[in-house]
Enzyme design. Structure first.
Site, mmCIF file in Angstrom:
data_model
loop_
_atom_site.group_PDB
_atom_site.id
_atom_site.type_symbol
_atom_site.label_atom_id
_atom_site.label_comp_id
_atom_site.label_asym_id
_atom_site.label_seq_id
_atom_site.Cartn_x
_atom_site.Cartn_y
_atom_site.Cartn_z
ATOM 1 C CG ASP A 9 4.483 25.131 30.095
ATOM 2 O OD1 ASP A 9 4.416 24.864 31.306
ATOM 3 O OD2 ASP A 9 3.524 25.013 29.311
ATOM 4 C CG HIS A 16 6.276 29.833 28.168
ATOM 5 N ND1 HIS A 16 5.140 30.624 28.118
ATOM 6 C CD2 HIS A 16 5.950 28.640 27.606
ATOM 7 C CE1 HIS A 16 4.162 29.930 27.553
ATOM 8 N NE2 HIS A 16 4.625 28.727 27.238
#
Length: 478
Positions: free
Chosen positions: A302, A444
């Site tokens: 992400d 991430h």
């Protein structure tokens, strides 16, 4: 504060920054879109001219966000080579607001609010740089919408405030013109304006959002409550070119000129900064992995792309013949279209993670659609294909969010909490020890330690017989 530097090549923030010369107070005026995704801004025949940051050599964006929905925040500001003083001013303001918000979080006084600080370029041409930061929320008294513009004078090598666009000898005339144009607006009265304009030192602080329109006019925006009733929202005054030009400082005239007729590049006297190379790996063909017959796992990343970290991640995936899914933030997609193309070219999947990382459940249906549609358009512009999946920031989703989009939502089955533990070894050990067949793993690609954990994750799970596939492939073959 954890920071992640992003080097953009194209940023579309500002293309929707518009306001009319005679608009009344309205919370839907220019700038709200960048942080709050508020559709319905006042249109104008002369908006601020969009800026293409790909012409800014060595540009970095300092971006950060939380992953905790109970203390939700996302911030970004640009760092332009040669304009360190402007970046320092933005950094100071961002860190001050963020520290205050996190203190409220620690005290339990946030009350469901979030903090979102986004940026847009007003001009980046010749020896002039102009940037606006838009802040939404923050919790506590007086929270809401706030905007400030930051200017850099490359000719003098100095940071400038918005009011520095106006010559000191002309400020009385400038203020009188603003007051005249505000008089009679909804939410204002003579007493309110008298109080607002009485203390020049206070007023100077309120005059912190100015930008030149494409035809040379000067647009001045007052935050809610500065010159009128708070419920009336922001007040915008646009002074036409012929009116404001005689009042401009020497820097103001150069800023006006570069806003109207931008030069081919920005030169603030900085030495060139090399741009990280974009990986060129191309997938050999469609993935034929059958997840009914073999163990599969979908690694998802992400908040990117990030120039350095995402590029390294793509190399790690290619070296291990692995594919992943990237849930990208729209303002980073337009900053790094080449990286997004590289993700797809290597056989990975690109999903939608909103444009500026707000909690979508706190937005209206129209605002949700704006956040997601704008990001999907950016992804399609970069890759030629619109995404099919989205992941809501903070994993926050409700019926309003679901109804606002046709995209398919994707959450996760294994949260690495890599944002909480900046330790590559710990992240890798957690994934390897906890992962199960057909897991969707949340990570991430804006955290260097998270990306650094990937080679060990790929090595160890490959040894255990796992295959790395995209979310859509996993869904289709389970």
């Amino acid at each position: 504060m954890r920071t992640h530097r992003l080097i953009p090549s194209l940023l579309l923030l500002g293309s929707l920054s518009m306001a009319t010369a005679c608009s009344s107070g309205s919370s839907g005026t220019a700038g709200d879109e960048t942080a709050a995704a508020r559709p319905g801004s006042s249109a104008t025949a002369s908006p601020v001219r969009p800026v293409d940051p790909s012409k800014i050599k060595g540009l970095e964006i300092v971006s950060d966000n939380s992953e905790n929905a109970s203390c939700a925040w996302a911030t970004s500001y640009p760092d332009v080579p040669g304009a360190t003083a402007a970046a320092d001013a933005m950094k100071k303001d961002v860190e001050t607001r963020l520290a205050a918000f996190r203190e409220l979080c620690a005290d339990g006084d946030v009350g469901g609010a979030e903090l979102n600080i986004s940026h847009e370029f007003l001009v980046a041409s010749g020896d002039v740089l102009g940037v606006r930061l838009t802040t939404l929320g923050g919790g506590g008294a007086g929270s809401g919408l706030a905007r400030r513009t930051y200017w850099y004078d490359g000719g003098a090598g100095a940071y400038r405030t918005a009011l520095d666009l106006i010559d000191t000898g002309s400020r009385d005339a400038f203020l009188a013109a603003l007051r005249t144009r505000l008089k009679g607006r909804d939410g204002t009265d003579e007493q309110t304006l008298e109080q607002a304009f009485a203390d020049r030192s206070v007023l100077a602080g309120e005059l912190d959002d100015m930008a030149f329109t494409a035809d040379g006019g000067l647009r001045v925006t007052f935050d809610p409550g500065a010159v009128g009733a708070v419920p009336a929202g922001s007040y915008v005054v646009t002074l036409p070119k012929e009116t404001v030009t005689p009042w401009l400082s020497a820097f103001g005239r150069r800023a006006q000129r570069q806003s109207v007729s931008p030069a081919g590049s920005l030169d603030l006297g900085a030495t060139a900064t090399p741009t990280p190379a974009v990986p060129t790996h191309t997938a050999s063909g469609d993935d034929d992995t059958d997840c009914k017959k073999v163990k599969c796992v979908a690694l998802t990343f992400d908040d990117g792309p990030s120039a350095t970290y995402t590029a390294n991640l793509l190399r790690y995936l290619a070296q291990n013949h692995a594919r992943a899914t990237f849930f990208t933030v729209g303002q980073n997609v337009v900053a790094h279209p080449a990286l997004v193309r590289a993700e797809v070219r290597a056989g990975n999947e690109v999903g939608n993670h909103s444009y500026s990382h707000p909690d979508l459940t706190k937005l209206s249906s129209e605002q949700v659609a704006y956040q997601l549609n704008r990001t999907s358009a950016a992804i399609k512009a970069a890759t030629g294909t619109a995404p099919a999946l989205y992941r809501p920031p903070y994993g926050a989703i409700n019926s309003t969010v679901r109804r606002a989009t046709h995209l398919s939502p994707v959450l996760w089955t294994l949260d690495t909490e890599d944002w909480k533990y900046p330790d590559a070894t710990k992240v890798a050990q957690f994934v390897v020890s906890k992962v199960k067949r057909n897991d969707v793993v949340l990570m991430h690609d804006i955290h260097p330690t998270s990306v650094a954990a990937v080679p060990e994750i790929l090595r160890a799970l490959t040894a255990k017989g796992y295959h790395f596939v995209t979310v859509s492939h996993l869904r289709a073959t389970m």
